[in-house]
Design a protein around this motif. Structure first.
Motif, short mmCIF file in Angstrom:
data_model
loop_
_atom_site.label_atom_id
_atom_site.label_comp_id
_atom_site.label_asym_id
_atom_site.label_seq_id
_atom_site.Cartn_x
_atom_site.Cartn_y
_atom_site.Cartn_z
N THR A 50 48.85 36.27 9.86
CA THR A 50 48.02 37.43 9.52
C THR A 50 48.28 38.55 10.51
O THR A 50 48.15 38.37 11.71
CB THR A 50 46.52 37.05 9.54
N GLN A 51 48.64 39.71 9.99
CA GLN A 51 48.97 40.86 10.83
C GLN A 51 47.97 42.01 10.70
O GLN A 51 47.93 42.91 11.53
CB GLN A 51 50.38 41.36 10.50
N ALA A 52 47.23 42.00 9.61
CA ALA A 52 46.22 43.03 9.37
C ALA A 52 45.19 42.45 8.40
O ALA A 52 45.44 41.44 7.75
CB ALA A 52 46.85 44.30 8.79
N LEU A 90 42.38 42.92 14.67
CA LEU A 90 43.53 43.40 13.90
C LEU A 90 43.22 44.73 13.21
O LEU A 90 42.05 45.07 12.98
CB LEU A 90 43.92 42.36 12.85
N PRO A 91 44.25 45.50 12.86
CA PRO A 91 44.02 46.71 12.06
C PRO A 91 43.34 46.35 10.74
O PRO A 91 43.64 45.31 10.15
CB PRO A 91 45.43 47.26 11.82
N VAL A 92 42.44 47.21 10.29
CA VAL A 92 41.72 46.97 9.04
C VAL A 92 41.99 48.11 8.06
O VAL A 92 41.85 49.29 8.39
CB VAL A 92 40.21 46.84 9.28
N THR A 93 42.40 47.73 6.84
CA THR A 93 42.52 48.68 5.75
C THR A 93 41.46 48.33 4.72
O THR A 93 41.28 47.17 4.36
CB THR A 93 43.94 48.66 5.14
N ALA A 94 40.73 49.34 4.28
CA ALA A 94 39.55 49.11 3.45
C ALA A 94 39.76 49.62 2.03
O ALA A 94 40.45 50.61 1.80
CB ALA A 94 38.33 49.79 4.06
#
Length: 269
Positions: A50-52, A90-94
């Motif tokens: 898992t990277q993001a 981790l970076p989060v994209t929503a």
């Protein structure tokens, strides 16, 4: 962790955004296992590979008792996303649906709780209106000092109706090119895409610019990667799988079954 931590600083979000953009631009496909709450985010974040983290808007809405499609109040959605961000480093994209009527303000609020990228749907609005939505998202990031990573979604395939497939693909490419020109990182074309459809879209948008969804009947992540796809996510399917497991367990327990002995304790914070 028992409570929400302090939101990430804008500087931290800007760093996350750079990292998220690099993951989209890497030759390897970015695999995103969608989450809908803090415990699912924490579990997925701990998985090797898992990277993001990507949220699933449909799943967040469902977990609060709302149907998909901006029926959940924006305040509640932002609060749910904030808890997800707090559960991971981790970076989060929503998933921000269609932008909730004011895309710039919605993106500003998302950045404020630590989000560095997002999906925003075009809902097949007229192209000029859809491009304006993309620009509003990118400009909101710029005002916050964040190179916001927009995965601009077009519904040209999933809401095509009776339109011939070739016309829908051409529409997706036209819209996608316009979104990329307006500053989007990638173009999300949901729907079951076979190899031929995928080649057409990659040829039209460029290698490393197409984002897809993993659905029953779709290709595997490795197959999409070989065709030049940048990103794969799974939307509400991850929650559907979890709920299917709960349904089957519930049926077993109501029939005098027992909790399986190999059950892991995964919900400790």
């Amino acid at each position: 962790m028992t409570s929400i931590e302090h939101p990430r600083s804008t500087t931290r979000v800007a760093v996350d955004a750079v990292k998220l953009a690099e993951l989209h631009e890497a030759p390897e496909i970015l695999r995103l296992v969608n989450v809908w709450d803090a415990v699912s985010a924490r579990l997925v974040a701990q998985l090797p590979g898992t990277q993001a983290i990507a949220t699933a808007g449909h799943s967040i809405a469902a977990s609060h008792g709302y149907p998909d499609g901006e029926k959940i109040p924006l305040d509640l959605l932002i609060a749910a996303i904030e808890r997800i961000v707090a559960a991971t480093d981790l970076p989060v994209t929503a998933d921000l649906d269609g932008g909730f009527g004011d895309t710039g303000e919605t993106v500003r609020r998302a950045i404020g709780v630590g989000v560095s990228g997002a999906n925003i749907e075009d809902r097949l609005r007229p192209l000029d209106e859809s491009v304006a939505v993309v620009r509003a998202a990118i400009e909101a990031g710029e005002r916050e000092g964040v190179r916001f990573v927009l995965n601009a979604r077009t519904d040209a395939i999933v809401k095509a109706g009776d339109r011939p497939r070739a016309e829908s693909l051409a529409d997706a490419i036209e819209r996608g090119r316009a979104y990329l020109e307006a500053g989007a990182q990638s173009v999300f074309v949901p729907g079951v895409l076979d190899a031929e459809d995928t080649r057409t879209l990659v040829d039209g948008l460029g290698a490393g610019k197409l984002s897809v969804i993993g659905l029953p009947g779709a290709l595997t992540a490795a197959e999409y990667e070989a065709l030049g796809v940048a990103r794969i996510s799974y939307g509400p399917m991850t929650q559907n799988v979890a709920l299917t497991a709960l349904k089957r367990l519930g049926e077993s327990l109501l029939a005098d079954g027992a909790i399986p002995e190999d059950t892991e304790k995964l919900n400790d914070f």
